[in-house]
Design a protein around this motif. Structure first.
Motif, PDB file in Angstrom:
ATOM      1  N   ALA A  63       0.979  -1.168   0.022  1.00 23.98           N
ATOM      2  CA  ALA A  63      -0.041   0.080   0.149  1.00 23.98           C
ATOM      3  C   ALA A  63       0.648   1.117  -0.159  1.00 23.98           C
ATOM      4  O   ALA A  63       1.994   1.337   0.645  1.00 23.98           O
ATOM      5  CB  ALA A  63      -0.667  -0.083   1.109  1.00 23.98           C
ATOM      6  N   PRO A  64       0.424   2.274  -0.623  1.00 24.69           N
ATOM      7  CA  PRO A  64       1.302   3.411  -0.795  1.00 24.69           C
ATOM      8  C   PRO A  64       1.266   4.155   0.688  1.00 24.69           C
ATOM      9  O   PRO A  64       0.309   4.161   1.482  1.00 24.69           O
ATOM     10  CB  PRO A  64       0.564   4.149  -1.611  1.00 24.69           C
ATOM     11  CG  PRO A  64      -0.731   3.946  -1.510  1.00 24.69           C
ATOM     12  CD  PRO A  64      -0.777   2.656  -1.400  1.00 24.69           C
ATOM     13  N   ALA A  65       2.382   4.792   0.876  1.00 22.44           N
ATOM     14  CA  ALA A  65       2.565   5.562   2.165  1.00 22.44           C
ATOM     15  C   ALA A  65       3.744   6.650   1.660  1.00 22.44           C
ATOM     16  O   ALA A  65       4.218   6.895   0.459  1.00 22.44           O
ATOM     17  CB  ALA A  65       3.259   4.764   3.401  1.00 22.44           C
ATOM     18  N   TYR A  66       4.011   7.600   2.812  1.00 23.67           N
ATOM     19  CA  TYR A  66       4.596   8.802   2.350  1.00 23.67           C
ATOM     20  C   TYR A  66       6.132   8.285   2.190  1.00 23.67           C
ATOM     21  O   TYR A  66       6.753   7.641   2.733  1.00 23.67           O
ATOM     22  CB  TYR A  66       4.664   9.712   3.647  1.00 23.67           C
ATOM     23  CG  TYR A  66       5.528  10.881   3.453  1.00 23.67           C
ATOM     24  CD1 TYR A  66       5.001  12.198   2.574  1.00 23.67           C
ATOM     25  CD2 TYR A  66       6.683  11.074   4.272  1.00 23.67           C
ATOM     26  CE1 TYR A  66       5.950  13.302   2.465  1.00 23.67           C
ATOM     27  CE2 TYR A  66       7.438  12.322   3.901  1.00 23.67           C
ATOM     28  CZ  TYR A  66       7.119  13.184   2.960  1.00 23.67           C
ATOM     29  OH  TYR A  66       7.822  14.414   2.657  1.00 23.67           O
ATOM     30  N   ASN A  67       6.591   8.704   0.897  1.00 24.51           N
ATOM     31  CA  ASN A  67       7.995   8.784   0.441  1.00 24.51           C
ATOM     32  C   ASN A  67       8.329   7.094   0.518  1.00 24.51           C
ATOM     33  O   ASN A  67       9.580   6.590   0.607  1.00 24.51           O
ATOM     34  CB  ASN A  67       8.869   9.234   1.039  1.00 24.51           C
ATOM     35  CG  ASN A  67       8.929  10.736   0.686  1.00 24.51           C
ATOM     36  OD1 ASN A  67       8.540  11.015  -0.406  1.00 24.51           O
ATOM     37  ND2 ASN A  67       9.478  11.487   1.820  1.00 24.51           N
ATOM     38  N   GLY A  68       7.213   6.243   0.389  1.00 28.72           N
ATOM     39  CA  GLY A  68       7.496   4.788   0.350  1.00 28.72           C
ATOM     40  C   GLY A  68       6.172   3.977   0.353  1.00 28.72           C
ATOM     41  O   GLY A  68       5.259   4.196  -0.119  1.00 28.72           O
ATOM     42  N   PHE A  69       6.055   2.671   1.085  1.00 29.20           N
ATOM     43  CA  PHE A  69       5.046   1.862   0.902  1.00 29.20           C
ATOM     44  C   PHE A  69       5.053   0.998   2.227  1.00 29.20           C
ATOM     45  O   PHE A  69       6.022   1.077   2.927  1.00 29.20           O
ATOM     46  CB  PHE A  69       5.227   0.938  -0.485  1.00 29.20           C
ATOM     47  CG  PHE A  69       6.422   0.274  -0.690  1.00 29.20           C
ATOM     48  CD1 PHE A  69       6.468  -1.034  -0.036  1.00 29.20           C
ATOM     49  CD2 PHE A  69       7.327   0.853  -1.251  1.00 29.20           C
ATOM     50  CE1 PHE A  69       7.718  -1.923  -0.258  1.00 29.20           C
ATOM     51  CE2 PHE A  69       8.714  -0.135  -1.399  1.00 29.20           C
ATOM     52  CZ  PHE A  69       8.772  -1.251  -1.106  1.00 29.20           C
ATOM     53  N   LEU A  70       3.803   0.364   2.460  1.00 31.04           N
ATOM     54  CA  LEU A  70       3.458  -0.527   3.717  1.00 31.04           C
ATOM     55  C   LEU A  70       3.348  -1.983   3.009  1.00 31.04           C
ATOM     56  O   LEU A  70       2.553  -1.980   2.184  1.00 31.04           O
ATOM     57  CB  LEU A  70       2.408   0.158   4.569  1.00 31.04           C
ATOM     58  CG  LEU A  70       2.519   1.280   5.276  1.00 31.04           C
ATOM     59  CD1 LEU A  70       1.253   1.653   5.923  1.00 31.04           C
ATOM     60  CD2 LEU A  70       3.547   1.074   6.433  1.00 31.04           C
ATOM     61  N   LEU A  71       3.994  -2.749   3.950  1.00 30.51           N
ATOM     62  CA  LEU A  71       3.799  -4.410   3.586  1.00 30.51           C
ATOM     63  C   LEU A  71       2.883  -4.724   4.618  1.00 30.51           C
ATOM     64  O   LEU A  71       2.818  -4.572   6.054  1.00 30.51           O
ATOM     65  CB  LEU A  71       5.047  -5.037   3.686  1.00 30.51           C
ATOM     66  CG  LEU A  71       6.131  -4.689   2.513  1.00 30.51           C
ATOM     67  CD1 LEU A  71       7.313  -5.904   2.393  1.00 30.51           C
ATOM     68  CD2 LEU A  71       5.240  -4.939   1.207  1.00 30.51           C
ATOM     69  N   THR A  72       1.799  -5.659   4.293  1.00 31.08           N
ATOM     70  CA  THR A  72       1.141  -6.302   5.214  1.00 31.08           C
ATOM     71  C   THR A  72       0.886  -7.524   4.807  1.00 31.08           C
ATOM     72  O   THR A  72       0.995  -8.072   3.629  1.00 31.08           O
ATOM     73  CB  THR A  72      -0.323  -5.773   5.524  1.00 31.08           C
ATOM     74  OG1 THR A  72      -0.843  -5.567   4.135  1.00 31.08           O
ATOM     75  CG2 THR A  72      -0.275  -4.304   6.161  1.00 31.08           C
ATOM     76  N   HIS A  73       0.615  -8.690   5.566  1.00 28.78           N
ATOM     77  CA  HIS A  73       0.409 -10.167   5.444  1.00 28.78           C
ATOM     78  C   HIS A  73      -1.166 -10.231   5.516  1.00 28.78           C
ATOM     79  O   HIS A  73      -1.484  -9.944   6.744  1.00 28.78           O
ATOM     80  CB  HIS A  73       1.354 -11.017   6.415  1.00 28.78           C
ATOM     81  CG  HIS A  73       1.237 -12.387   5.821  1.00 28.78           C
ATOM     82  ND1 HIS A  73       0.127 -13.048   5.812  1.00 28.78           N
ATOM     83  CD2 HIS A  73       2.211 -13.300   5.584  1.00 28.78           C
ATOM     84  CE1 HIS A  73       0.435 -14.292   5.320  1.00 28.78           C
ATOM     85  NE2 HIS A  73       1.910 -14.446   5.334  1.00 28.78           N
ATOM     86  N   VAL A  74      -1.859 -10.769   4.559  1.00 28.40           N
ATOM     87  CA  VAL A  74      -3.102 -10.759   4.744  1.00 28.40           C
ATOM     88  C   VAL A  74      -3.577 -11.953   5.714  1.00 28.40           C
ATOM     89  O   VAL A  74      -5.142 -11.968   6.034  1.00 28.40           O
ATOM     90  CB  VAL A  74      -3.998 -11.121   3.396  1.00 28.40           C
ATOM     91  CG1 VAL A  74      -3.846  -9.937   2.393  1.00 28.40           C
ATOM     92  CG2 VAL A  74      -3.334 -12.373   2.632  1.00 28.40           C
ATOM     93  N   GLN A  75      -2.939 -12.968   6.054  1.00 30.35           N
ATOM     94  CA  GLN A  75      -3.386 -13.837   6.857  1.00 30.35           C
ATOM     95  C   GLN A  75      -2.698 -14.028   8.124  1.00 30.35           C
ATOM     96  O   GLN A  75      -2.806 -14.683   9.050  1.00 30.35           O
ATOM     97  CB  GLN A  75      -3.036 -15.374   6.187  1.00 30.35           C
ATOM     98  CG  GLN A  75      -3.949 -15.277   5.024  1.00 30.35           C
ATOM     99  CD  GLN A  75      -3.621 -16.979   4.243  1.00 30.35           C
ATOM    100  OE1 GLN A  75      -2.679 -17.705   4.790  1.00 30.35           O
ATOM    101  NE2 GLN A  75      -4.318 -17.312   3.202  1.00 30.35           N
ATOM    102  N   ARG A  76      -1.836 -12.773   8.521  1.00 29.93           N
ATOM    103  CA  ARG A  76      -0.939 -12.645   9.946  1.00 29.93           C
ATOM    104  C   ARG A  76      -1.418 -11.345  10.176  1.00 29.93           C
ATOM    105  O   ARG A  76      -0.338 -10.493  10.227  1.00 29.93           O
ATOM    106  CB  ARG A  76       0.523 -12.874   9.517  1.00 29.93           C
ATOM    107  CG  ARG A  76       0.848 -14.425   9.061  1.00 29.93           C
ATOM    108  CD  ARG A  76       1.038 -15.330  10.342  1.00 29.93           C
ATOM    109  NE  ARG A  76       1.695 -14.820  11.176  1.00 29.93           N
ATOM    110  CZ  ARG A  76       3.073 -15.001  11.314  1.00 29.93           C
ATOM    111  NH1 ARG A  76       3.821 -15.702  10.365  1.00 29.93           N
ATOM    112  NH2 ARG A  76       3.803 -14.635  12.111  1.00 29.93           N
TER     113      ARG A  76
END
Length: 275
Positions: A63-76
């Motif tokens: 997902a977009p974030a300020y000057n970068g991006f966020l990683l998430t795990h859909v099952q964790r």
């Protein structure tokens, strides 16, 4: 001339083989769209990782974030979102292998390595490609000396929505465009009309459609569940009518030497057709 072609979607994949981000506008650069596949995961042997061998990578959303991006795990949900900047710094470096290329990369944070190793259940490292790295497109298909990021072969991948629609009429269970990981999706025209294109223009940027894209087992990975389709679809059906030799083709590999801004909704103008 071919008209009524519209740029429908723009996608970048900041980390190769993880989830993509749909954009409304994007800047073209020498290696492709800005921020596309500039990060790479490698294993203990410093060899590149993809969903071909590690389909669980599909469960890591971006997902977009300020000057970068966020990683998430859909099952964790226990794994808190991980922030990654668009660019790394050269404090830690490493040589890594992607296909037949060995390139120099800057390592991400130790926190990122730990988070990703936990998320995927194996040791892995996050690597960034700086502008100092030279990775060339296959010279046999690239007389202009185009560079490429950590994408498989070419800076851009183009697919027509009509081509996916045609495929889905032949499948018992339709698939989404995310199985094929394009950068540029256009609407209008007939199915697979992009196969015939030579040069085309979007906004002020001129592109060259170089060759059809050979597809692999990664297209059989459901991007919502990370499970491979037991029937081998959609690759199995594509092979019945989109094979050249032993390769199954879908989409066009594209290059461009121009920098500019692309916007969803812009007209796509075909300037020439392949011989």
């Amino acid at each position: 001339m071919i008209d009524s072609l519209i740029l429908q979607d723009l996608y970048i994949y900041p980390v190769k083989s993880l989830g993509g981000i749909r954009l409304t506008e994007a800047t073209t650069e020498q290696r492709g769209l800005r921020h596309d596949r500039r990060w790479l995961l490698v294993d203990e042997r410093n060899r590149f990782m993809t969903q071909r061998q590690t389909p669980a990578m599909a469960l890591l959303r971006v997902a977009p974030a300020y000057n970068g991006f966020l990683l998430t795990h859909v099952q964790r949900p226990d794994l808190l979102p991980l922030y990654i900047p668009f660019e790394a710094t050269p404090e830690r470096t490493l040589f890594v292998t992607i296909w037949d290329d060995m390139v120099f990369g800057w390592r991400g944070s130790r926190e990122a390595d730990e988070w990703l190793s936990e998320a995927l259940g194996q040791v892995c490292k996050l690597i960034y490609m700086s502008d100092m790295v030279r990775r060339d497109v296959d010279p046999d298909w690239n007389p202009e000396g185009q560079l490429v990021s950590f994408a498989d072969e070419y800076p851009f991948l183009l697919i027509g929505q009509s081509s996916l629609d045609d495929l889905n009429t032949r499948l018992a269970d339709p698939v989404s465009m995310n199985r094929f990981r394009p950068n540029l999706v256009f609407s209008g025209g007939t199915a697979f009309s992009e196969d015939t294109w030579g040069q085309f223009r979007i906004g002020d940027v001129t592109f060259q459609a170089v060759r059809s894209c050979a597809r692999c087992v990664m297209t059989t990975v459901d991007q919502q569940t990370s499970l491979r389709t037991p029937t081998g679809e959609p690759l199995r059906t594509l092979a019945t009518y989109r094979s050249i030799g032993k390769k199954v083709m879908f989409g066009q590999n594209v290059t461009s030497t121009e920098k500019g801004l692309l916007r969803v909704g812009s007209a796509v103008e075909v300037l020439s057709l392949k011989p």
